[in-house]
Motif scaffolding. Structure first.
Motif, PDB file in Angstrom:
ATOM      1  N   ARG A  64       0.861  -1.232  -0.178  1.00  0.00           N
ATOM      2  CA  ARG A  64       0.128   0.081  -0.135  1.00  0.00           C
ATOM      3  C   ARG A  64       0.928   1.287  -0.061  1.00  0.00           C
ATOM      4  O   ARG A  64       1.964   1.321   0.910  1.00  0.00           O
ATOM      5  N   ARG A  65       0.498   2.105  -0.740  1.00  0.00           N
ATOM      6  CA  ARG A  65       1.254   3.329  -1.126  1.00  0.00           C
ATOM      7  C   ARG A  65       0.423   4.576  -0.787  1.00  0.00           C
ATOM      8  O   ARG A  65      -0.904   4.696  -1.098  1.00  0.00           O
ATOM      9  N   TYR A  66       0.813   5.326   0.173  1.00  0.00           N
ATOM     10  CA  TYR A  66      -0.045   6.516   0.815  1.00  0.00           C
ATOM     11  C   TYR A  66       0.055   7.664  -0.001  1.00  0.00           C
ATOM     12  O   TYR A  66       1.089   7.768  -0.633  1.00  0.00           O
ATOM     13  N   PRO A  67      -0.665   8.624  -0.190  1.00  0.00           N
ATOM     14  CA  PRO A  67      -0.888   9.915  -1.171  1.00  0.00           C
ATOM     15  C   PRO A  67       0.554  10.564  -0.345  1.00  0.00           C
ATOM     16  O   PRO A  67       0.789  10.641   0.723  1.00  0.00           O
ATOM     17  N   ALA A  68       1.167  11.575  -1.216  1.00  0.00           N
ATOM     18  CA  ALA A  68       2.127  12.360  -1.019  1.00  0.00           C
ATOM     19  C   ALA A  68       1.795  13.491  -0.150  1.00  0.00           C
ATOM     20  O   ALA A  68       0.653  13.832   0.060  1.00  0.00           O
TER      21      ALA A  68
END
Length: 151
Positions: A10-14
Motif C-alpha cells: 500500500r502506497r499513501y498519497p504524497a
C-alpha cells in the motif's frame, strides 16, 4: 490485534511540502551535537559545494515522519500506536537535504510480519522536491508490541 497483511504494497498519497529552513537545520545540528559549520553558515556550506546550509543526515527523519503519520492514522490497518517502538531507521540519499528544499513524502508499506506475538511493520518513505527530484529514501521498522496477555 494482528496487522492486516493485505496492506503490504500500500502506497499513501504524497504529503504536503515540508519546507526545510536554515534555523531548523541549525537547531537540529545543535540538538545532536553536529559540529560542522556547513550546518549553520551558508557561506561555509557553499564553500563545500552546497547551494545553502546542509542538513545532518538524520534531519530527514522530520520530513519522513510525515509519511509515517498517514500509516499511523490509517484506522483500517489496525496499528495500535500506543504499543509501537521504533526498531530501526535507515537512509539512502540521492543528494543531501539543503535549506530551501520543499520535500514531499510518499510512504509505502513494504512488509508486515509477526514474531513472538509482535507485529513488525517495514515502511519506506520516498522524499522528493516539488519538482519531483528524488532526495532520499528512509526505511523504518516499527514494532507493535503484543499486549502482555498475548505473550
Amino acid at each position: 490485534m494482528a496487522l492486516d497483511p493485505s496492506y503490504v504494497g500500500r502506497r499513501y498519497p504524497a504529503t504536503p511540502a515540508y519546507e526545510v529552513a536554515r534555523e531548523k537545520i541549525r537547531e537540529f545540528a545543535d540538538a545532536i551535537g553536529e559540529p560542522s559549520p556547513a550546518c549553520r553558515d551558508a557561506d561555509a556550506a557553499r564553500a563545500l559545494g552546497h547551494p545553502d546550509v546542509v542538513a545532518p543526515p538524520t534531519f530527514a527523519v522530520i520530513a519522513a515522519f510525515r509519511g509515517l503519520d498517514a500509516i499511523i492514522a490509517d484506522p483500517e490497518l489496525g496499528l495500535d500506536y500506543s504499543r509501537v517502538v521504533h526498531g530501526d531507521q535507515r537512509f539512502s540519499y540521492a543528494r543531501p537535504v539543503h535549506a530551501g528544499d520543499r520535500l514531499h513524502t510518499i510512504a509505502t508499506i513494504d512488509a508486515i510480519r509477526s514474531a513472538a506475538g509482535n507485529d513488525i511493520l517495514s515502511v519506506r518513505c520516498e522524499l522528493a522536491t516539488d519538482e519531483g527530484e528524488p532526495v532520499l529514501s528512509a526505511t523504518s521498522t516499527l514494532v507493535a508490541r503484543a499486549p502482555e496477555a498475548d505473550r
